[in-house]
Design a protein around this motif. Structure first.
Motif, PDB file in Angstrom:
ATOM      1  N   TRP A  40       0.852  -1.191   0.000  1.00 14.81           N
ATOM      2  CA  TRP A  40       0.000   0.000   0.000  1.00 14.81           C
ATOM      3  C   TRP A  40       0.892   1.247   0.000  1.00 14.81           C
ATOM      4  O   TRP A  40       1.753   1.399   0.867  1.00 14.81           O
ATOM      5  CB  TRP A  40      -0.869   0.023   1.246  1.00 14.81           C
ATOM      6  CG  TRP A  40      -1.980  -0.967   1.236  1.00 14.81           C
ATOM      7  CD1 TRP A  40      -1.938  -2.237   1.703  1.00 14.81           C
ATOM      8  CD2 TRP A  40      -3.313  -0.767   0.761  1.00 14.81           C
ATOM      9  NE1 TRP A  40      -3.156  -2.852   1.540  1.00 14.81           N
ATOM     10  CE2 TRP A  40      -4.017  -1.972   0.963  1.00 14.81           C
ATOM     11  CE3 TRP A  40      -3.979   0.317   0.176  1.00 14.81           C
ATOM     12  CZ2 TRP A  40      -5.353  -2.133   0.610  1.00 14.81           C
ATOM     13  CZ3 TRP A  40      -5.311   0.161  -0.178  1.00 14.81           C
ATOM     14  CH2 TRP A  40      -5.984  -1.041   0.040  1.00 14.81           C
ATOM     15  N   PRO A  41       0.700   2.176  -0.930  1.00 16.62           N
ATOM     16  CA  PRO A  41       1.545   3.369  -0.983  1.00 16.62           C
ATOM     17  C   PRO A  41       1.008   4.530  -0.154  1.00 16.62           C
ATOM     18  O   PRO A  41       1.589   5.611  -0.166  1.00 16.62           O
ATOM     19  CB  PRO A  41       1.512   3.722  -2.475  1.00 16.62           C
ATOM     20  CG  PRO A  41       0.142   3.320  -2.905  1.00 16.62           C
ATOM     21  CD  PRO A  41      -0.212   2.093  -2.084  1.00 16.62           C
ATOM     22  N   THR A  42      -0.107   4.326   0.552  1.00 17.35           N
ATOM     23  CA  THR A  42      -0.825   5.449   1.168  1.00 17.35           C
ATOM     24  C   THR A  42       0.033   6.221   2.170  1.00 17.35           C
ATOM     25  O   THR A  42       0.012   7.458   2.189  1.00 17.35           O
ATOM     26  CB  THR A  42      -2.102   4.936   1.864  1.00 17.35           C
ATOM     27  OG1 THR A  42      -2.854   4.164   0.931  1.00 17.35           O
ATOM     28  CG2 THR A  42      -2.934   6.097   2.357  1.00 17.35           C
ATOM     29  N   ILE A  43       0.779   5.508   3.029  1.00 18.68           N
ATOM     30  CA  ILE A  43       1.599   6.192   4.029  1.00 18.68           C
ATOM     31  C   ILE A  43       2.685   7.014   3.337  1.00 18.68           C
ATOM     32  O   ILE A  43       2.923   8.174   3.672  1.00 18.68           O
ATOM     33  CB  ILE A  43       2.253   5.178   4.984  1.00 18.68           C
ATOM     34  CG1 ILE A  43       1.203   4.205   5.544  1.00 18.68           C
ATOM     35  CG2 ILE A  43       2.978   5.901   6.101  1.00 18.68           C
ATOM     36  CD1 ILE A  43       0.145   4.859   6.379  1.00 18.68           C
ATOM     37  N   PHE A  44       3.318   6.396   2.359  1.00 19.35           N
ATOM     38  CA  PHE A  44       4.370   7.075   1.612  1.00 19.35           C
ATOM     39  C   PHE A  44       3.836   8.339   0.940  1.00 19.35           C
ATOM     40  O   PHE A  44       4.441   9.409   1.017  1.00 19.35           O
ATOM     41  CB  PHE A  44       4.948   6.119   0.567  1.00 19.35           C
ATOM     42  CG  PHE A  44       5.940   6.761  -0.363  1.00 19.35           C
ATOM     43  CD1 PHE A  44       7.239   6.978   0.042  1.00 19.35           C
ATOM     44  CD2 PHE A  44       5.566   7.132  -1.649  1.00 19.35           C
ATOM     45  CE1 PHE A  44       8.157   7.567  -0.816  1.00 19.35           C
ATOM     46  CE2 PHE A  44       6.465   7.719  -2.508  1.00 19.35           C
ATOM     47  CZ  PHE A  44       7.771   7.935  -2.094  1.00 19.35           C
ATOM     48  N   SER A  98      -2.341   3.321  -8.212  1.00 16.37           N
ATOM     49  CA  SER A  98      -1.627   2.089  -7.856  1.00 16.37           C
ATOM     50  C   SER A  98      -2.546   0.882  -7.836  1.00 16.37           C
ATOM     51  O   SER A  98      -2.152  -0.222  -8.225  1.00 16.37           O
ATOM     52  CB  SER A  98      -0.948   2.251  -6.489  1.00 16.37           C
ATOM     53  OG  SER A  98      -1.910   2.401  -5.466  1.00 16.37           O
ATOM     54  N   MET A  99      -3.786   1.066  -7.378  1.00 13.33           N
ATOM     55  CA  MET A  99      -4.704  -0.064  -7.323  1.00 13.33           C
ATOM     56  C   MET A  99      -5.273  -0.396  -8.700  1.00 13.33           C
ATOM     57  O   MET A  99      -5.615  -1.554  -8.981  1.00 13.33           O
ATOM     58  CB  MET A  99      -5.842   0.230  -6.342  1.00 13.33           C
ATOM     59  CG  MET A  99      -5.369   0.346  -4.904  1.00 13.33           C
ATOM     60  SD  MET A  99      -4.575  -1.190  -4.307  1.00 13.33           S
ATOM     61  CE  MET A  99      -2.984  -0.555  -3.807  1.00 13.33           C
ATOM     62  N   VAL A 100      -5.382   0.602  -9.573  1.00 11.01           N
ATOM     63  CA  VAL A 100      -5.729   0.323 -10.975  1.00 11.01           C
ATOM     64  C   VAL A 100      -4.626  -0.528 -11.592  1.00 11.01           C
ATOM     65  O   VAL A 100      -4.880  -1.504 -12.306  1.00 11.01           O
ATOM     66  CB  VAL A 100      -5.920   1.629 -11.763  1.00 11.01           C
ATOM     67  CG1 VAL A 100      -6.242   1.330 -13.220  1.00 11.01           C
ATOM     68  CG2 VAL A 100      -7.026   2.480 -11.142  1.00 11.01           C
ATOM     69  N   ALA A 101      -3.382  -0.153 -11.293  1.00 11.34           N
ATOM     70  CA  ALA A 101      -2.226  -0.918 -11.780  1.00 11.34           C
ATOM     71  C   ALA A 101      -2.269  -2.352 -11.279  1.00 11.34           C
ATOM     72  O   ALA A 101      -2.004  -3.304 -12.024  1.00 11.34           O
ATOM     73  CB  ALA A 101      -0.934  -0.238 -11.335  1.00 11.34           C
ATOM     74  N   ILE A 129      -5.034   0.550   7.167  1.00 14.01           N
ATOM     75  CA  ILE A 129      -4.192   1.383   6.306  1.00 14.01           C
ATOM     76  C   ILE A 129      -4.637   2.842   6.376  1.00 14.01           C
ATOM     77  O   ILE A 129      -3.821   3.754   6.512  1.00 14.01           O
ATOM     78  CB  ILE A 129      -4.241   0.894   4.842  1.00 14.01           C
ATOM     79  CG1 ILE A 129      -3.894  -0.593   4.761  1.00 14.01           C
ATOM     80  CG2 ILE A 129      -3.300   1.713   3.973  1.00 14.01           C
ATOM     81  CD1 ILE A 129      -2.499  -0.921   5.222  1.00 14.01           C
ATOM     82  N   GLY A 130      -5.944   3.068   6.294  1.00 10.39           N
ATOM     83  CA  GLY A 130      -6.459   4.431   6.377  1.00 10.39           C
ATOM     84  C   GLY A 130      -6.204   5.057   7.733  1.00 10.39           C
ATOM     85  O   GLY A 130      -5.869   6.244   7.836  1.00 10.39           O
ATOM     86  N   THR A 131      -6.342   4.256   8.803  1.00 13.33           N
ATOM     87  CA  THR A 131      -6.057   4.760  10.143  1.00 13.33           C
ATOM     88  C   THR A 131      -4.586   5.122  10.291  1.00 13.33           C
ATOM     89  O   THR A 131      -4.239   6.149  10.886  1.00 13.33           O
ATOM     90  CB  THR A 131      -6.438   3.692  11.192  1.00 13.33           C
ATOM     91  OG1 THR A 131      -7.835   3.392  11.080  1.00 13.33           O
ATOM     92  CG2 THR A 131      -6.138   4.178  12.599  1.00 13.33           C
ATOM     93  N   ALA A 132      -3.709   4.274   9.727  1.00 13.14           N
ATOM     94  CA  ALA A 132      -2.274   4.543   9.790  1.00 13.14           C
ATOM     95  C   ALA A 132      -1.927   5.832   9.049  1.00 13.14           C
ATOM     96  O   ALA A 132      -1.102   6.628   9.506  1.00 13.14           O
ATOM     97  CB  ALA A 132      -1.494   3.376   9.199  1.00 13.14           C
ATOM     98  N   VAL A 180       7.879   0.978  -1.451  1.00 14.31           N
ATOM     99  CA  VAL A 180       7.657   1.812  -2.636  1.00 14.31           C
ATOM    100  C   VAL A 180       8.976   2.356  -3.166  1.00 14.31           C
ATOM    101  O   VAL A 180       9.211   2.392  -4.381  1.00 14.31           O
ATOM    102  CB  VAL A 180       6.680   2.960  -2.310  1.00 14.31           C
ATOM    103  CG1 VAL A 180       6.592   3.933  -3.481  1.00 14.31           C
ATOM    104  CG2 VAL A 180       5.306   2.408  -1.987  1.00 14.31           C
ATOM    105  N   ILE A 181       9.866   2.788  -2.272  1.00 13.02           N
ATOM    106  CA  ILE A 181      11.161   3.317  -2.710  1.00 13.02           C
ATOM    107  C   ILE A 181      11.967   2.235  -3.435  1.00 13.02           C
ATOM    108  O   ILE A 181      12.565   2.480  -4.487  1.00 13.02           O
ATOM    109  CB  ILE A 181      11.951   3.862  -1.506  1.00 13.02           C
ATOM    110  CG1 ILE A 181      11.252   5.110  -0.950  1.00 13.02           C
ATOM    111  CG2 ILE A 181      13.386   4.195  -1.908  1.00 13.02           C
ATOM    112  CD1 ILE A 181      11.871   5.643   0.323  1.00 13.02           C
ATOM    113  N   ILE A 182      11.960   1.016  -2.881  1.00 19.70           N
ATOM    114  CA  ILE A 182      12.658  -0.089  -3.535  1.00 19.70           C
ATOM    115  C   ILE A 182      12.042  -0.373  -4.903  1.00 19.70           C
ATOM    116  O   ILE A 182      12.736  -0.648  -5.884  1.00 19.70           O
ATOM    117  CB  ILE A 182      12.605  -1.348  -2.653  1.00 19.70           C
ATOM    118  CG1 ILE A 182      13.441  -1.141  -1.383  1.00 19.70           C
ATOM    119  CG2 ILE A 182      13.104  -2.578  -3.405  1.00 19.70           C
ATOM    120  CD1 ILE A 182      13.307  -2.258  -0.373  1.00 19.70           C
ATOM    121  N   ALA A 183      10.700  -0.273  -4.967  1.00 26.13           N
ATOM    122  CA  ALA A 183      10.030  -0.488  -6.249  1.00 26.13           C
ATOM    123  C   ALA A 183      10.430   0.572  -7.266  1.00 26.13           C
ATOM    124  O   ALA A 183      10.667   0.274  -8.443  1.00 26.13           O
ATOM    125  CB  ALA A 183       8.516  -0.479  -6.043  1.00 26.13           C
TER     126      ALA A 183
END
Length: 555
Positions: free
Chosen positions: A45-49, A80-83, A139-142, A542-545
């Motif tokens: 999940w990229p949300t936090i990033f 990202s989720m479309v991907a 994820i949303g809470t984080a 995400v950074i590694i990706a």
């Protein structure tokens, strides 16, 4: 809402700087998500990033609004989720050697239809599954905790970012330097992937998940893997391969049954009561699934989007009227299932939902194999986007971002993501060829390979039907059959690792109580630290990706 206040709200939360930053970030995040989904068989999940990145970049423009940062991150992460929906399904066509039968135009049609349906579904169910439900949405809470802690000068911010740094460092040691395995404590149990996933993020999800949900999740795993697979094969009832087919079919049936239960208990029955009790109309009008449809304009826009998706499926993808109608109807059911799954576990098995609808369509129509993948792709994109949108809505509820602004941000990011996803898929196919996709190839495409192997039909139809009926009945009785189904279907190591996180939460609560720490204070500290752990691995993933995308394209 006062019409005079709309322009001010729009400027304050959906600014030009935010849109620009969001769109640039969306291109980068979406491209990396396609590569990650294909290469690693997973999609962090990229949300936090994106939340932190949006806040930092907006502050460089002198803007400090958390709501503006939240809307900006929504734009950045939507693609990202479309991907994921495309990458988890469409490469199955190439794995089966049918490369010449799919074009980029058809892939774009799949992405557009799924995006339209995902956005419509979330507009309809937001009120019911965010404001009226007790779903956790870890994820949303984080993400909300990250944004709120960013303005803290005290211990809250230190705890969150300290946990984030430690989890990120752990991820670097494991994934970049390869000094730690991804799975530990593996045991050679026939048919059961018994191990502990070496993932701080997985433990954090278990920590944040509700105890009740986790009990049913673990119960499903024990029933499926140790009861049916290990126990059944040990007693000679069936072999391991047959048992695994039964378990996967039963798990899919339970999840589909949960979705059917939602339709019966949460939609059909309330609508029937509303129609039969006209005197309650004024009090129920603003509640339930359709609480966000506040005007004829809203309803008209959603109707047009639904019609456009149906026309794309029917004409553009040549699926025909009947199949297109089934896709539209079941996209709503599976989007509800996705919202529940993400809300309770932080996991969105979008390809499973696509697979369920694919198998349903295959049972009553003569659609070609390639077009069955299109069906799965549309549903996977819709469910992936639904999970992301609902998680973002939870973030907005916590920090006070208006849902309409977030939905508009999702529209911008999702449509941009459809184009970027298709471009990247086409580029990878052109650069490496169709033989680069498969279990033993450069891009393992694990989920797409599962879809490819299931195109021939459900491994065990009786098990699927049993799961369908049981799942619907259990949900109507108030039992979370979705979590039971996830436990049955997902690899045992994933469930077991998440359960360890729940055990850590149980021990933490007991220790805090023994030390006389106030319950609310202890809970806040635990959630903040777990959110940091969850965010740290997500950010580094995400950074590694991103680094992998650059290295892969340059190589």
């Amino acid at each position: 809402m006062n019409h005079a206040s709309k322009p001010t709200a729009l400027r304050g939360q959906l600014s030009g700087a935010g849109i620009l930053i969001g769109c640039i970030g969306c291109v980068i995040i979406t491209a990396s998500s396609v590569y990650t989904a294909l290469k690693m068989g997973s999609l962090p999940w990229p949300t936090i990033f994106t939340s932190i990145t949006a806040l930092v970049l907006l502050r460089a423009f002198g803007r400090t609004s958390l709501n503006e940062a939240n809307v900006t991150q929504v734009i950045m992460s939507a693609g990202s989720m479309v991907a994921g929906g495309l990458a988890f399904t469409i490469p199955g066509i190439w794995i089966l050697g049918m490369t010449e039968e799919v074009s980029w135009i058809e892939m774009l049609g799949v992405a557009l239809a799924g995006t339209l349906l995902g956005l419509v579904c979330t507009a309809l169910i937001r009120h019911r599954f965010v404001e009226e439900s007790d779903l956790e949405y870890p994820i949303g809470t984080a993400a909300a905790e990250t944004l709120l802690a960013s303005r803290e000068r005290g211990r809250t911010g230190q705890r969150l970012f300290g946990a984030m740094g430690l989890a990120g460092l752990w991820c670097v040691v494991r994934d970049v330097f390869g000094l730690m395995p991804s799975l530990v404590c593996s045991l050679p149990i026939p048919g059961v992937a018994f191990a502990i996933q070496n993932s701080p993020m997985r433990l954090a999800v278990g920590f944040l998940a509700g105890r009740r949900s986790m009990i049913y999740w673990m119960a499903g795993a024990l029933l499926g893997w140790f009861g049916l697979v290990f126990g059944g094969s040990l007693l000679g009832v069936w072999d391991v391969s047959t048992a695994q087919g039964i378990v996967s079919s039963l798990g899919m049936g339970l999840m589909m049954g949960s979705g059917a239960g939602v339709v019966v208990r949460d939609i059909a029955i309330p609508v029937f009561k509303r129609l039969s009790s006209s005197h309650e109309k004024s009090t129920t009008q603003k509640k339930g699934f359709f609480a966000d449809i506040t005007s004829r304009f809203d309803a008209g826009v959603l109707a047009l989007m639904t019609a456009a998706a149906a026309l794309i499926a029917c004409i553009w993808l040549n699926l025909g009227p009947a199949v297109s109608i089934v896709i539209v109807v079941l996209s709503f059911v599976t989007a509800v299932m996705s919202a529940q799954s993400v809300g309770q576990s932080g996991i969105d098995p979008m390809e499973i939902f696509g697979l369920i609808v694919l198998l349903f369509v295959a049972a009553f129509s003569d659609v070609s194999q390639v077009r069955l993948f299109y069906v799965a792709g549309i549903i996977a994109v819709a469910c992936g986007l639904a999970g992301d949108v609902m998680s973002d809505f939870k973030t907005g509820e916590i920090i006070g971002t208006p849902p309409r602004m977030m939905w508009i941000g999702q529209v911008i990011g999702a449509f941009l993501g459809t184009v970027v996803s298709v471009v990247v898929l086409v580029a990878l196919l052109a650069a490496y060829g169709p033989d680069a996709f498969g279990p033993d190839a450069l891009f393992v495409s694990a989920q797409a390979n599962v879809v490819a192997t299931m195109v021939s039909g459900i491994p065990s139809v009786p098990a699927f039907i049993i799961g369908l009926v049981v799942g619907m009945v259990l949900y109507c009785l108030g039992i979370p059959s979705m979590m039971l189904g996830l436990g049955v279907y997902l690899p045992f190591y994933m469930t077991f690792s998440t359960a360890l996180g729940a055990l850590i939460r149980f021990a933490y609560d007991r220790i805090a109580a023994a030390r006389g720490v106030e319950k609310d204070s202890a809970e806040e500290t635990g959630v903040v630290v777990a959110s940091g752990v969850l965010g740290g691995e997500s950010i580094v993933g995400v950074i590694i990706a991103l680094a992998s995308v650059i290295t892969g394209l340059m190589g």
